[in-house]
Scaffold this motif. Structure first.
Motif, short mmCIF file in Angstrom:
data_model
loop_
_atom_site.label_atom_id
_atom_site.label_comp_id
_atom_site.label_asym_id
_atom_site.label_seq_id
_atom_site.Cartn_x
_atom_site.Cartn_y
_atom_site.Cartn_z
N VAL A 3 0.85 -1.19 0.00
CA VAL A 3 0.00 0.00 0.00
C VAL A 3 0.88 1.24 0.00
N GLY A 4 0.57 2.18 -0.85
CA GLY A 4 1.30 3.44 -0.90
C GLY A 4 0.57 4.51 -0.12
N VAL A 5 1.33 5.37 0.53
CA VAL A 5 0.79 6.51 1.27
C VAL A 5 1.59 7.73 0.83
N ALA A 6 0.89 8.70 0.24
CA ALA A 6 1.53 9.94 -0.18
C ALA A 6 0.87 11.09 0.58
N ASP A 7 1.69 11.89 1.26
CA ASP A 7 1.15 13.03 2.01
C ASP A 7 2.01 14.26 1.74
N THR A 8 1.63 15.38 2.37
CA THR A 8 2.31 16.65 2.08
C THR A 8 2.81 17.33 3.35
N THR A 9 3.80 18.19 3.17
CA THR A 9 4.27 19.03 4.27
C THR A 9 3.34 20.21 4.50
N PHE A 10 2.50 20.53 3.52
CA PHE A 10 1.57 21.66 3.62
C PHE A 10 0.46 21.37 4.63
N SER A 11 0.13 20.12 4.83
CA SER A 11 -0.92 19.73 5.77
C SER A 11 -0.58 20.18 7.18
N ARG A 12 -1.60 20.51 7.94
CA ARG A 12 -1.42 20.93 9.33
C ARG A 12 -1.50 19.75 10.30
N VAL A 13 -1.65 18.54 9.77
CA VAL A 13 -1.72 17.31 10.54
C VAL A 13 -0.79 16.31 9.85
N ASN A 14 -0.13 15.44 10.60
CA ASN A 14 0.72 14.42 10.00
C ASN A 14 -0.18 13.31 9.46
N MET A 15 -0.75 13.55 8.31
CA MET A 15 -1.75 12.66 7.72
C MET A 15 -1.16 11.29 7.40
N GLY A 62 -4.07 15.07 1.52
CA GLY A 62 -3.75 16.48 1.41
C GLY A 62 -4.71 17.35 2.18
N MET A 63 -4.25 18.55 2.53
CA MET A 63 -5.08 19.49 3.27
C MET A 63 -5.02 20.86 2.60
N PRO A 64 -5.91 21.06 1.61
CA PRO A 64 -5.95 22.37 0.95
C PRO A 64 -6.43 23.45 1.92
N GLY A 65 -5.95 24.66 1.71
CA GLY A 65 -6.41 25.79 2.51
C GLY A 65 -7.84 26.16 2.16
N GLY A 66 -8.34 27.23 2.73
CA GLY A 66 -9.73 27.62 2.55
C GLY A 66 -9.97 28.72 1.53
N LYS A 67 -8.94 29.15 0.83
CA LYS A 67 -9.11 30.23 -0.15
C LYS A 67 -9.46 29.67 -1.53
N ASP A 68 -9.97 30.54 -2.39
CA ASP A 68 -10.35 30.11 -3.74
C ASP A 68 -9.18 29.46 -4.48
N LYS A 69 -7.97 30.04 -4.35
CA LYS A 69 -6.82 29.47 -5.06
C LYS A 69 -6.49 28.08 -4.51
N ASP A 70 -6.73 27.86 -3.21
CA ASP A 70 -6.49 26.54 -2.63
C ASP A 70 -7.47 25.51 -3.19
N ARG A 71 -8.73 25.92 -3.34
CA ARG A 71 -9.74 25.02 -3.91
C ARG A 71 -9.38 24.69 -5.37
N MET A 72 -8.87 25.67 -6.09
CA MET A 72 -8.46 25.44 -7.47
C MET A 72 -7.27 24.46 -7.52
N CYS A 73 -6.31 24.65 -6.63
CA CYS A 73 -5.17 23.72 -6.59
C CYS A 73 -5.62 22.31 -6.23
N ALA A 74 -6.57 22.20 -5.31
CA ALA A 74 -7.09 20.88 -4.93
C ALA A 74 -7.79 20.23 -6.11
N HIS A 75 -8.54 21.02 -6.87
CA HIS A 75 -9.22 20.49 -8.05
C HIS A 75 -8.20 20.00 -9.08
N GLU A 76 -7.16 20.78 -9.31
CA GLU A 76 -6.12 20.37 -10.25
C GLU A 76 -5.43 19.09 -9.79
N ALA A 77 -5.14 19.01 -8.49
CA ALA A 77 -4.51 17.80 -7.94
C ALA A 77 -5.44 16.61 -8.11
#
Length: 153
Positions: A3-15, A62-77
């Motif tokens: 099983v693979g687990v991919a997470d980010t440093t941007f997240s505010r929790v160690n997902m 991943g943990m996208p932020g709450g701004k419009d640009k964050d939602r757009m980045c999440a959609h692209e991801a």
């Protein structure tokens, strides 16, 4: 099974740590983890986990932020993760927790942990016990907050 687990440093929790912990509780599997800077780095990380590390399923956290640009980045991801699934014929369980889903940091941490743990169980079911998911069809399952339950007529 791997099983693979991919997470980010941007997240505010160690997902990733939460996912690994929950996976170990439900299956004896090899776990490959990779951490990348941001949410748009997840698609290639997942593709490498599948192709280079031979994972049969991957969780993308991943943990996208709450701004419009964050939602757009999440959609692209998300679009990149879908493309990766189609290119590799491998499931990627997308586990995104948007910062604006919670009223404060305490609820955000709780929601992230709940969603990650429930999706880790889903990943195990999808690969090892698919009939268990079939039994849950139409039951309004939600990961994190309370289940919606089935629709009533």
């Amino acid at each position: 099974m791997r099983v693979g687990v991919a997470d980010t440093t941007f997240s505010r929790v160690n997902m990733g740590a939460i996912a690994v912990d929950e996976l170990k509780k439900h299956a004896s599997v090899a776990i490959e983890r990779v951490t990348v800077p941001g949410i748009k780095d997840l698609p290639v990380a997942c593709k490498k986990l599948i192709e280079e590390r031979r994972c049969e399923i991957v969780m993308a956290l991943g943990m996208p932020g709450g701004k419009d640009k964050d939602r757009m980045c999440a959609h692209e991801a998300s679009q990149g993760l879908i493309m990766c699934q189609l290119m590799t014929n491998t499931h990627i369980i997308e586990v995104f927790v948007h910062e604006d889903e919670a009223k404060d940091g305490t609820e955000l941490a709780w929601l992230a942990e709940q969603r990650i743990r429930e999706h880790a169980v889903n990943a195990v079911k999808l690969v090892l016990h698919p009939k268990e998911l079939e039994k849950e069809a139409g039951t309004g399952q939600r990961q994190g907050f309370a289940d919606a339950g089935p629709a009533r007529r």
